[in-house]
Motif scaffolding. Structure first.
Motif, PDB file in Angstrom:
ATOM      1  N   LYS A 109       5.666   4.250  -1.452  1.00 41.51           N
ATOM      2  CA  LYS A 109       5.499   3.717  -0.983  1.00 41.51           C
ATOM      3  C   LYS A 109       5.760   4.005   0.409  1.00 41.51           C
ATOM      4  O   LYS A 109       5.377   4.105   1.567  1.00 41.51           O
ATOM      5  CB  LYS A 109       5.707   2.228  -1.005  1.00 41.51           C
ATOM      6  N   LEU A 110       6.656   5.023   0.730  1.00 38.45           N
ATOM      7  CA  LEU A 110       7.090   5.622   1.664  1.00 38.45           C
ATOM      8  C   LEU A 110       6.209   6.771   2.582  1.00 38.45           C
ATOM      9  O   LEU A 110       5.564   7.364   2.099  1.00 38.45           O
ATOM     10  CB  LEU A 110       8.311   6.552   2.171  1.00 38.45           C
ATOM     11  N   LYS A 111       5.987   6.278   3.656  1.00 34.28           N
ATOM     12  CA  LYS A 111       5.462   7.702   4.150  1.00 34.28           C
ATOM     13  C   LYS A 111       5.284   9.431   4.311  1.00 34.28           C
ATOM     14  O   LYS A 111       6.740   9.484   3.575  1.00 34.28           O
ATOM     15  CB  LYS A 111       5.109   7.102   5.813  1.00 34.28           C
ATOM     16  N   PRO A 141       0.664  -1.321   0.169  1.00 35.11           N
ATOM     17  CA  PRO A 141       0.091   0.811  -0.320  1.00 35.11           C
ATOM     18  C   PRO A 141       1.037   1.229  -0.198  1.00 35.11           C
ATOM     19  O   PRO A 141       1.688   1.542   0.948  1.00 35.11           O
ATOM     20  CB  PRO A 141      -0.421  -0.172   1.135  1.00 35.11           C
ATOM     21  N   ASP A 142      -0.120   2.198  -1.006  1.00 32.06           N
ATOM     22  CA  ASP A 142       0.883   3.251  -0.684  1.00 32.06           C
ATOM     23  C   ASP A 142       0.791   4.435   0.828  1.00 32.06           C
ATOM     24  O   ASP A 142       0.638   3.719   1.682  1.00 32.06           O
ATOM     25  CB  ASP A 142       0.487   4.139  -1.629  1.00 32.06           C
ATOM     26  N   ASP A 143       1.826   5.170   1.223  1.00 33.74           N
ATOM     27  CA  ASP A 143       2.608   5.742   2.153  1.00 33.74           C
ATOM     28  C   ASP A 143       2.251   4.151   3.954  1.00 33.74           C
ATOM     29  O   ASP A 143       2.331   4.673   4.894  1.00 33.74           O
ATOM     30  CB  ASP A 143       1.090   6.908   2.429  1.00 33.74           C
ATOM     31  N   SER A 144       3.265   3.117   3.017  1.00 26.10           N
ATOM     32  CA  SER A 144       3.380   2.563   4.477  1.00 26.10           C
ATOM     33  C   SER A 144       4.505   2.852   5.334  1.00 26.10           C
ATOM     34  O   SER A 144       4.574   1.381   5.963  1.00 26.10           O
ATOM     35  CB  SER A 144       2.945   0.658   3.909  1.00 26.10           C
ATOM     36  N   LEU A 145       6.082   2.198   5.032  1.00 24.10           N
ATOM     37  CA  LEU A 145       7.197   2.713   4.293  1.00 24.10           C
ATOM     38  C   LEU A 145       7.800   3.523   5.766  1.00 24.10           C
ATOM     39  O   LEU A 145       7.452   4.724   5.066  1.00 24.10           O
ATOM     40  CB  LEU A 145       7.944   2.427   4.214  1.00 24.10           C
ATOM     41  N   ASP A 146       8.743   3.452   6.821  1.00 25.81           N
ATOM     42  CA  ASP A 146       8.848   4.241   7.200  1.00 25.81           C
ATOM     43  C   ASP A 146      10.561   4.346   6.953  1.00 25.81           C
ATOM     44  O   ASP A 146      11.039   5.247   6.847  1.00 25.81           O
ATOM     45  CB  ASP A 146       9.303   3.516   8.711  1.00 25.81           C
ATOM     46  N   LEU A 147      11.171   3.618   6.487  1.00 29.66           N
ATOM     47  CA  LEU A 147      12.343   4.191   6.149  1.00 29.66           C
ATOM     48  C   LEU A 147      12.719   1.978   4.645  1.00 29.66           C
ATOM     49  O   LEU A 147      12.338   1.416   5.162  1.00 29.66           O
ATOM     50  CB  LEU A 147      13.360   3.077   6.903  1.00 29.66           C
ATOM     51  N   VAL A 148      13.135   2.690   3.564  1.00 25.10           N
ATOM     52  CA  VAL A 148      13.981   1.825   2.869  1.00 25.10           C
ATOM     53  C   VAL A 148      15.200   1.840   2.856  1.00 25.10           C
ATOM     54  O   VAL A 148      16.153   3.256   2.315  1.00 25.10           O
ATOM     55  CB  VAL A 148      13.651   2.049   0.915  1.00 25.10           C
ATOM     56  N   GLY A 200       8.475  -0.420  16.094  1.00 21.65           N
ATOM     57  CA  GLY A 200       7.504  -0.658  16.182  1.00 21.65           C
ATOM     58  C   GLY A 200       7.323   0.371  14.487  1.00 21.65           C
ATOM     59  O   GLY A 200       6.289  -0.705  13.339  1.00 21.65           O
ATOM     60  N   ASP A 201       8.136   0.715  13.730  1.00 18.32           N
ATOM     61  CA  ASP A 201       8.172   1.135  12.583  1.00 18.32           C
ATOM     62  C   ASP A 201       8.730   0.016  10.890  1.00 18.32           C
ATOM     63  O   ASP A 201       9.349  -0.759  11.815  1.00 18.32           O
ATOM     64  CB  ASP A 201       8.714   2.125  12.047  1.00 18.32           C
ATOM     65  N   THR A 202       8.598   0.239  10.312  1.00 12.01           N
ATOM     66  CA  THR A 202       8.286  -0.692   8.943  1.00 12.01           C
ATOM     67  C   THR A 202       9.531  -0.426   8.055  1.00 12.01           C
ATOM     68  O   THR A 202       9.793   0.794   7.646  1.00 12.01           O
ATOM     69  CB  THR A 202       7.059  -0.635   8.253  1.00 12.01           C
ATOM     70  N   VAL A 203      10.912  -1.298   8.344  1.00 12.48           N
ATOM     71  CA  VAL A 203      11.843  -1.071   6.976  1.00 12.48           C
ATOM     72  C   VAL A 203      12.008  -2.358   6.169  1.00 12.48           C
ATOM     73  O   VAL A 203      11.458  -3.565   6.690  1.00 12.48           O
ATOM     74  CB  VAL A 203      12.861  -1.640   8.266  1.00 12.48           C
ATOM     75  N   LEU A 204      12.507  -2.157   5.356  1.00  9.96           N
ATOM     76  CA  LEU A 204      12.286  -2.301   4.258  1.00  9.96           C
ATOM     77  C   LEU A 204      14.021  -2.319   3.193  1.00  9.96           C
ATOM     78  O   LEU A 204      14.765  -1.431   2.640  1.00  9.96           O
ATOM     79  CB  LEU A 204      11.574  -1.972   3.171  1.00  9.96           C
ATOM     80  N   ASP A 205      14.000  -3.097   2.435  1.00 12.49           N
ATOM     81  CA  ASP A 205      15.352  -3.953   1.796  1.00 12.49           C
ATOM     82  C   ASP A 205      15.082  -3.938   0.851  1.00 12.49           C
ATOM     83  O   ASP A 205      14.763  -5.471   0.761  1.00 12.49           O
ATOM     84  CB  ASP A 205      16.432  -4.379   2.489  1.00 12.49           C
ATOM     85  N   ILE A 206      14.953  -3.559  -0.614  1.00 11.83           N
ATOM     86  CA  ILE A 206      15.157  -3.726  -2.062  1.00 11.83           C
ATOM     87  C   ILE A 206      15.461  -4.617  -2.724  1.00 11.83           C
ATOM     88  O   ILE A 206      15.439  -5.128  -3.822  1.00 11.83           O
ATOM     89  CB  ILE A 206      14.395  -2.729  -2.298  1.00 11.83           C
ATOM     90  N   PHE A 207      17.264  -4.990  -1.784  1.00  9.33           N
ATOM     91  CA  PHE A 207      17.903  -5.576  -2.655  1.00  9.33           C
ATOM     92  C   PHE A 207      19.127  -6.186  -1.330  1.00  9.33           C
ATOM     93  O   PHE A 207      19.818  -6.544  -1.426  1.00  9.33           O
ATOM     94  CB  PHE A 207      19.550  -4.642  -3.189  1.00  9.33           C
ATOM     95  N   ALA A 208      18.037  -7.033  -0.433  1.00  6.41           N
ATOM     96  CA  ALA A 208      18.262  -7.490   0.429  1.00  6.41           C
ATOM     97  C   ALA A 208      19.739  -8.415   0.282  1.00  6.41           C
ATOM     98  O   ALA A 208      20.223  -8.257   2.018  1.00  6.41           O
ATOM     99  CB  ALA A 208      16.508  -8.173   1.140  1.00  6.41           C
ATOM    100  N   GLY A 209      19.613  -9.402  -0.554  1.00  4.73           N
ATOM    101  CA  GLY A 209      21.083 -10.424  -0.929  1.00  4.73           C
ATOM    102  C   GLY A 209      21.050 -11.192   0.993  1.00  4.73           C
ATOM    103  O   GLY A 209      20.243 -11.634   0.497  1.00  4.73           O
ATOM    104  N   SER A 210      21.945 -10.833   2.009  1.00  7.55           N
ATOM    105  CA  SER A 210      22.125 -12.011   2.968  1.00  7.55           C
ATOM    106  C   SER A 210      21.511 -11.622   3.266  1.00  7.55           C
ATOM    107  O   SER A 210      21.131 -11.634   5.531  1.00  7.55           O
ATOM    108  CB  SER A 210      23.704 -11.824   2.920  1.00  7.55           C
TER     109      SER A 210
END
Length: 337
Positions: A76-78, A33-40, A256-266
């Motif tokens: 997608k970022l807040k 969903p849009d506006d759902s991520l705190d940090l990429v 409690g915030d949400t963190v995403l890595d879009i090139f996660a690797g290991s």
């Protein structure tokens, strides 16, 4: 803490705090969903990377390729969210002249997508081997390249941030000064007319960090490396140290915030996010890299049979709940380590 799963999609594995997905990050981002991520927080494959290792694009196409991901991340970022991207520099092919692709990146992100460059950081890795070999080791006409750019982008001019969460230890000299300011310092009016007094001698729990992060990349005996050796898996060739995502996760997010890595690797980012009490998502195109990343979530002393079983389950494409391989006590131990 409830993990973050994407509705309608099957994760490769889940933990107490998050989920890892195998696939093209552009398609996976579309499902959020849009506006759902705190940090990429991410480190894309660098331009001019040797193709035989794990991909990489030529300079001409690299920025256009990254722009596709950045546009989706922006949506997608807040409004208070951030994108932090680790980008290494490179030389032009065959000549000792630097490429400018990593400097064009923030200009295009800001001018064409609408990001703001909140701050530029620099990661100094003192343990980095001399490179490029041709210009540094053989011909000896260039110095060792040991600094990466870390671009901190924000969706607005006022992203969430609190530098008091990432204070650096005081130097020995500063500690002596705080103990007895009169002995080491006499206030004086600066040429500008500003009187700084002795207010700086107050103990605030640490010093404000600089935007130069000195973090050696020397992991050689952790759980991830040991697990890879156990099952005979190749280690990801471009891992960054846990202290790097740790700094930005603490700096730019709250528990409690949400963190995403879009090139996660290991999946260093996901494991640090779990330790720090954040929800997390990891997107990675290669199943073998995701399978090996499960070792980051297994506590020290986990029996070899359990490590092998978890790795095999993810390797074969099963959707694996890593908590099933551990008792509740072991799971909390893994998060604490």
């Amino acid at each position: 803490m409830a993990g973050f799963k994407i509705e309608g999609l099957r994760p490769s594995y889940t933990t107490l705090g998050g989920a890892a997905y195998c696939g093209d990050s552009r398609q996976l981002l579309e499902a959020l969903p849009d506006d759902s991520l705190d940090l990429v927080m991410t480190s894309p494959p660098f331009a001019l990377q040797r193709h035989k290792v794990y991909g990489g694009l030529d300079q001409a196409d690299y920025l256009d390729w990254l722009m596709d991901f950045a546009r989706l991340v922006f949506a997608k970022l807040k409004p208070t969210g951030s994108l932090v991207m680790d980008v290494g520099g490179a030389y032009q092919k065959g000549v000792p002249a630097r490429s400018l692709y990593h400097l064009r990146l923030p200009i295009r992100f800001c001018d064409e997508i609408g990001f703001f460059l909140a701050e530029d950081f620099y990661w100094f890795n003192p343990a980095k081997l001399p490179s490029p070999i041709e210009w540094v080791n053989k011909r000896k006409i260039r110095a060792k390249d040991s600094v990466n750019n870390l671009w901190w982008f924000s969706k607005t001019e006022w992203p969430k941030a609190d530098v008091s969460k990432v204070l650096a230890p005081y130097s020995d000299r500063m500690r002596k000064l705080m103990e007895d300011p009169d002995k080491f310092y006499k206030p004086a009016v600066r040429p500008s007319g500003h009187d700084i007094g002795k207010g700086f001698a107050k103990d605030n729990g640490g010093a404000i960090p600089s935007n130069l992060l000195q973090i050696p990349n020397t992991e050689s005996n952790g759980g991830y490396v040991a697990g890879c050796k156990l099952v005979g898996a190749d280690r990801h060739p471009a891992r960054f140290p846990a202290r790097l995502p740790e700094f930005f996760i603490r700096f730019l997010t709250d528990p409690g915030d949400t963190v995403l890595d879009i090139f996660a690797g290991s999946n260093t980012t996901g494991s640090v996010a779990e330790i720090e009490g954040r929800r997390w998502l990891a997107f990675e195109e290669r199943q073998d890299y995701l399978a090996a990343s499960v070792f980051r979530f297994m506590p020290k002393g986990t029996p070899a049979a359990k490590l092998q079983a978890a790795y095999d389950s993810v390797s074969t494409g099963e959707s694996t709940d890593l908590t099933c391989y551990m008792t509740q006590v072991e799971m909390f131990q893994a998060v604490a380590e």
